[in-house]
Design a protein around this motif. Structure first.
Motif, PDB file in Angstrom:
ATOM      1  N   PRO A 123     -12.035 -34.935  -5.728  1.00 11.64           N
ATOM      2  CA  PRO A 123     -10.616 -34.873  -5.349  1.00 11.64           C
ATOM      3  C   PRO A 123      -9.980 -33.558  -5.798  1.00 11.64           C
ATOM      4  O   PRO A 123     -10.375 -32.972  -6.810  1.00 11.64           O
ATOM      5  N   ARG A 124      -8.984 -33.130  -5.058  1.00  9.37           N
ATOM      6  CA  ARG A 124      -8.314 -31.860  -5.361  1.00  9.37           C
ATOM      7  C   ARG A 124      -7.728 -31.862  -6.776  1.00  9.37           C
ATOM      8  O   ARG A 124      -7.727 -30.837  -7.468  1.00  9.37           O
ATOM      9  N   SER A 125      -7.266 -33.017  -7.228  1.00 13.68           N
ATOM     10  CA  SER A 125      -6.640 -33.104  -8.548  1.00 13.68           C
ATOM     11  C   SER A 125      -7.622 -32.839  -9.682  1.00 13.68           C
ATOM     12  O   SER A 125      -7.217 -32.539 -10.811  1.00 13.68           O
ATOM     13  N   GLN A 126      -8.923 -32.942  -9.393  1.00 10.13           N
ATOM     14  CA  GLN A 126      -9.932 -32.762 -10.437  1.00 10.13           C
ATOM     15  C   GLN A 126     -10.616 -31.395 -10.384  1.00 10.13           C
ATOM     16  O   GLN A 126     -11.498 -31.102 -11.198  1.00 10.13           O
ATOM     17  N   VAL A 127     -10.217 -30.565  -9.435  1.00 13.66           N
ATOM     18  CA  VAL A 127     -10.916 -29.299  -9.221  1.00 13.66           C
ATOM     19  C   VAL A 127     -10.827 -28.379 -10.437  1.00 13.66           C
ATOM     20  O   VAL A 127     -11.828 -27.798 -10.888  1.00 13.66           O
ATOM     21  N   ALA A 128      -9.629 -28.213 -10.996  1.00 19.86           N
ATOM     22  CA  ALA A 128      -9.460 -27.285 -12.118  1.00 19.86           C
ATOM     23  C   ALA A 128     -10.331 -27.693 -13.300  1.00 19.86           C
ATOM     24  O   ALA A 128     -11.004 -26.852 -13.915  1.00 19.86           O
ATOM     25  N   SER A 162     -11.542 -10.145 -13.557  1.00 14.79           N
ATOM     26  CA  SER A 162     -11.546 -11.138 -14.638  1.00 14.79           C
ATOM     27  C   SER A 162     -11.632 -12.573 -14.138  1.00 14.79           C
ATOM     28  O   SER A 162     -11.535 -13.509 -14.931  1.00 14.79           O
ATOM     29  N   SER A 163     -11.824 -12.774 -12.830  1.00 17.26           N
ATOM     30  CA  SER A 163     -11.781 -14.130 -12.280  1.00 17.26           C
ATOM     31  C   SER A 163     -12.941 -14.980 -12.775  1.00 17.26           C
ATOM     32  O   SER A 163     -14.050 -14.500 -13.002  1.00 17.26           O
ATOM     33  N   ARG A 164     -12.651 -16.274 -12.937  1.00 15.95           N
ATOM     34  CA  ARG A 164     -13.637 -17.269 -13.357  1.00 15.95           C
ATOM     35  C   ARG A 164     -13.849 -18.283 -12.234  1.00 15.95           C
ATOM     36  O   ARG A 164     -13.238 -18.200 -11.169  1.00 15.95           O
ATOM     37  N   THR A 165     -14.713 -19.249 -12.487  1.00  9.20           N
ATOM     38  CA  THR A 165     -14.999 -20.279 -11.486  1.00  9.20           C
ATOM     39  C   THR A 165     -13.702 -20.967 -11.074  1.00  9.20           C
ATOM     40  O   THR A 165     -12.917 -21.399 -11.919  1.00  9.20           O
ATOM     41  N   ARG A 166     -13.491 -21.074  -9.743  1.00 14.55           N
ATOM     42  CA  ARG A 166     -12.210 -21.569  -9.252  1.00 14.55           C
ATOM     43  C   ARG A 166     -12.322 -21.974  -7.788  1.00 14.55           C
ATOM     44  O   ARG A 166     -13.336 -21.721  -7.137  1.00 14.55           O
ATOM     45  N   LEU A 167     -11.238 -22.552  -7.273  1.00 15.60           N
ATOM     46  CA  LEU A 167     -11.098 -22.832  -5.847  1.00 15.60           C
ATOM     47  C   LEU A 167     -10.445 -21.626  -5.196  1.00 15.60           C
ATOM     48  O   LEU A 167      -9.452 -21.099  -5.701  1.00 15.60           O
ATOM     49  N   SER A 192     -13.349 -22.760  -0.764  1.00 14.98           N
ATOM     50  CA  SER A 192     -14.665 -22.765  -1.399  1.00 14.98           C
ATOM     51  C   SER A 192     -14.482 -22.812  -2.908  1.00 14.98           C
ATOM     52  O   SER A 192     -13.532 -22.237  -3.456  1.00 14.98           O
ATOM     53  N   LEU A 193     -15.392 -23.506  -3.573  1.00 17.40           N
ATOM     54  CA  LEU A 193     -15.509 -23.434  -5.025  1.00 17.40           C
ATOM     55  C   LEU A 193     -16.523 -22.342  -5.331  1.00 17.40           C
ATOM     56  O   LEU A 193     -17.612 -22.328  -4.757  1.00 17.40           O
ATOM     57  N   THR A 194     -16.174 -21.433  -6.219  1.00 20.82           N
ATOM     58  CA  THR A 194     -17.067 -20.300  -6.459  1.00 20.82           C
ATOM     59  C   THR A 194     -17.022 -19.832  -7.903  1.00 20.82           C
ATOM     60  O   THR A 194     -15.981 -19.912  -8.563  1.00 20.82           O
ATOM     61  N   MET A 195     -18.173 -19.360  -8.395  1.00 24.58           N
ATOM     62  CA  MET A 195     -18.147 -18.608  -9.644  1.00 24.58           C
ATOM     63  C   MET A 195     -17.223 -17.410  -9.461  1.00 24.58           C
ATOM     64  O   MET A 195     -17.161 -16.819  -8.377  1.00 24.58           O
ATOM     65  N   GLY A 196     -16.531 -17.029 -10.519  1.00 24.40           N
ATOM     66  CA  GLY A 196     -15.676 -15.861 -10.453  1.00 24.40           C
ATOM     67  C   GLY A 196     -16.469 -14.573 -10.614  1.00 24.40           C
ATOM     68  O   GLY A 196     -17.660 -14.588 -10.951  1.00 24.40           O
ATOM     69  N   VAL A 197     -15.801 -13.461 -10.367  1.00 24.62           N
ATOM     70  CA  VAL A 197     -16.452 -12.160 -10.507  1.00 24.62           C
ATOM     71  C   VAL A 197     -16.983 -11.981 -11.929  1.00 24.62           C
ATOM     72  O   VAL A 197     -18.138 -11.590 -12.139  1.00 24.62           O
ATOM     73  N   GLN A 198     -16.148 -12.289 -12.926  1.00 27.86           N
ATOM     74  CA  GLN A 198     -16.588 -12.103 -14.307  1.00 27.86           C
ATOM     75  C   GLN A 198     -17.719 -13.061 -14.659  1.00 27.86           C
ATOM     76  O   GLN A 198     -18.642 -12.702 -15.397  1.00 27.86           O
TER      77      GLN A 198
END
Length: 635
Positions: A123-128, A162-167, A192-198
């Motif tokens: 669910p979207r509420s659990q993504v973070a 500095s981005s981290r894993t996120r939507l 998409s859910l993705t690892m961040g650049v950092q």
């Protein structure tokens, strides 16, 4: 960033390793991974990998599977997936998790408890929280030892360092590129859910893979460009343990390959001389015969004059070599001196096979030349490798089957039966998820739609119906994007056709960057078939010509034959393409270019004619270009 003291690679800010093909390159990478795994095991540790689900990874995963079959265990490997579409269940065929499961997890012994993947179904509420937990899990293993990728996950232009894993929201170009996976851009998820650049850059070692000419510009930007948030891959220049592993085609735009005279001394053979002269003409916007000694000297090409000069001789020789590629007789002109023509005059008429990976590649890429060969009396055969059925929209099936039931009373057909067929097809299509394989019956209908279009185009071009061959090679007939491996059965189908016709000319697709790799497989099958038959007497008089059209065009310096088209012949080619109605408005799989194929082809052919004109040749409306295959040639 790597500082290179070798002048030939001084423009490159990352270590680049160029291999003959993706198999050789993947073998190098897999050897490194297995050696590192052995080292980790000797230390009582596990090897932590970050893995991508892009097609470039397939040969790597196949070699992992081969190593496992030969006794190598993968129990001490931990895997983190780089990204996943959202929202999307991991059981859907487009899921990155499912891709890795089918190519790797189901065929080697990595424990399920050591596989970590971003979940596109939460669910979207659990993504973070899910993304934060993913980062913590990576940290619990001490970070990722080796990242193997061909991109930066789903990090779009503008993604911060500095981005981290996120939507993340996918941009329009990304969704268009992914349309081939989802059978239409409308079905591509917006996120998409993705690892961040950092997250990616914290990997201890990164291997970046790329194959094919479609990747050459991106590789140049990655390796020689500036670090820029608009190109997230450029951040890899700040990583001290990154290796870029590519094949020759993907390396084509690197300075040391494209313009080696700008990096140091060259071995000035005829091919490189042509390439350099054409580059200089475009760089200075001058025709060949107007180049001066100063033009050469001021642009790093004084050695060329020294080795092969004077400059006037270089100009004349290059002008003549280009002029000799031009012919209005692609099958050879009978009763003419063929000393400087690209194709021999005799025998006439020639037996010719034009191979087409899908039922439209022939007319898109060389429709004008096909028309010429037909008009000039050659014994012309068209051979379609695959049915092309996955590229037909469902509404085309509905339209054709509705026509069948409507026409039933006209010809006294069983109206109840045709109505039942129409209703069953509607039910099958309504229950199918995007990208899911069709039923066998629907696949056959789609294949027949494309077959009918190809026959119509051939009839328009004057090709006898008995000379039109539908090979339906088994590797393609899976009903989905993922294909079967090329088999001996596939190769034998081509061998049988070649043996039956004994051609003097074979034309085959040389643009290998179609979205699903079908062109590359078909090209490989032709080479393998011709290799099997090389001792046949007729093979000594058989030439293989390679065309491009829908996806790339040849570099003019590599061209052996250029067939000019008049305005009327451009219209003939366009009309032949229009016979493939199911591929118009728009095509199912347009790749990165949303334009219809006929528009791409006309622009490409016209631009080629403009280039020939600027180089000092006669002015034509359009030109189709071909390369003559030579043994061992890499494209």
């Amino acid at each position: 960033m790597t500082i290179n003291h070798d002048l030939s690679i001084r423009y490159e800010k990352l270590p680049v390793f160029i291999y003959n093909d993706q198999i050789e390159a993947s073998a190098y990478l897999v050897d490194n991974i297995l050696n590192l795994l052995s080292l980790k095991e000797s230390q009582g540790k596990k090897l932590v990998l970050g893995l991508s689900s892009r097609p470039a990874m397939i040969p790597v995963y196949e070699l992992f599977a081969h190593a496992y079959e030969n006794g190598r265990s993968f129990k001490n490997i931990v895997v983190f997936g780089i990204n996943e579409y959202y929202p999307l269940s991991r059981n859907e065929i487009q899921s990155h998790y499912r891709f890795l499961r089918e190519y790797l997890f189901d065929v080697v012994d990595i424990p399920a408890s050591q596989i970590y993947f971003l979940d596109g179904g939460i669910p979207r509420s659990q993504v973070a929280r899910h993304c934060a937990d993913f980062e913590k899990k990576i940290a619990s293993y001490g970070g990722i030892d080796v990242m193997i990728t061909s991109g930066m996950g789903s990090n779009e232009p503008g993604s911060p360092y500095s981005s981290r894993t996120r939507l993340i929201t996918l941009n329009t170009n990304t969704r268009i590129s992914a349309a081939s996976e989802f059978f239409g851009v409308d079905f591509v998820p917006n996120y998409s859910l993705t690892m961040g650049v950092q997250t990616i850059l914290e990997s201890k070692t990164i291997y970046y893979l790329a194959w094919g000419e479609s990747e050459s510009k991106a590789i140049k930007d990655l390796v020689e460009g500036k670090v820029d948030e608009s190109h997230p891959s450029s951040f890899l220049q700040n990583h001290t343990q990154t290796e870029v592993i590519i094949d020759h085609a993907a390396a084509a735009d690197l300075t040391r390959i494209a313009t080696p005279w700008l990096t140091g001394p060259c071995n000035w053979n005829e091919t490189l001389t042509r390439k350099a002269v054409f580059w200089l003409c475009r760089h200075l916007d001058k025709p060949i015969l107007k180049l001066t000694a100063r033009d050469y000297n001021d642009n790093g090409m004084s050695d060329l004059i020294t080795d092969r000069g004077p400059f006037s001789k270089i100009n004349i020789d290059t002008f003549n070599s280009l002029q000799h590629t031009i012919t209005g007789w692609p099958g050879g002109k009978p009763n003419a001196d063929d000393t400087t023509r690209p194709e021999r005059a005799l025998p006439y008429p020639k037996r010719v096979i034009v191979f087409s990976p899908h039922p439209d590649d022939d007319v898109i890429s060389m429709g004008g030349t096909v028309a010429r060969l037909s008009q000039q009396g050659h014994i012309l055969h068209l051979a379609y490798h695959t049915s092309g059925n996955i590229a037909v929209f469902d509404h085309e099936v509905t339209r054709f089957l509705d026509f069948l039931q409507e026409i039933s009373p006209v010809y006294g057909l069983d109206q109840q039966k045709t109505r039942a067929i129409f209703e069953q097809a509607g039910k099958d299509l309504s229950q199918k998820k995007p990208g899911e394989p069709d039923t066998q019956a629907i696949r056959k209908v789609k294949a027949l739609i494309r077959r009918g279009e190809a026959k119509s185009a051939c009839q328009y071009l004057g090709i006898k119906q008995e000379n039109v061959h539908f090979l339906e090679m088994p590797f393609y007939e899976t009903g989905g994007i993922k294909k079967n491996p090329l088999s001996e059965q596939d190769i034998d189908i081509i061998c049988n056709l070649l043996e039956d016709i004994k051609p003097h000319q074979v034309f085959a697709a040389g643009d290998l960057s179609d979205p699903h790799g079908t062109h590359r497989i078909c090209y490989t099958a032709i080479l393998k078939a011709m290799e099997k038959l090389r001792q046949r007497p007729w093979m000594a008089d058989c030439r293989l010509w390679l065309y491009r059209g829908a996806w790339q065009e040849w570099d003019v310096a590599d061209v052996d034959m250029a067939v000019p088209l008049s305005p009327e012949e451009v219209v003939i080619k366009r009309n032949a393409i229009f016979r493939h109605q199911s591929q118009k408005d728009p095509a199912m799989f347009p790749g990165n270019d949303p334009r219809e194929f006929w528009k791409r082809a006309e622009e490409r052919n016209h631009n080629t004619a403009v280039l020939y004109d600027k180089l000092g040749m006669a002015e034509y409306q359009a030109i189709e270009m071909f390369r003559l295959y030579r043994e061992g040639m890499k494209i």
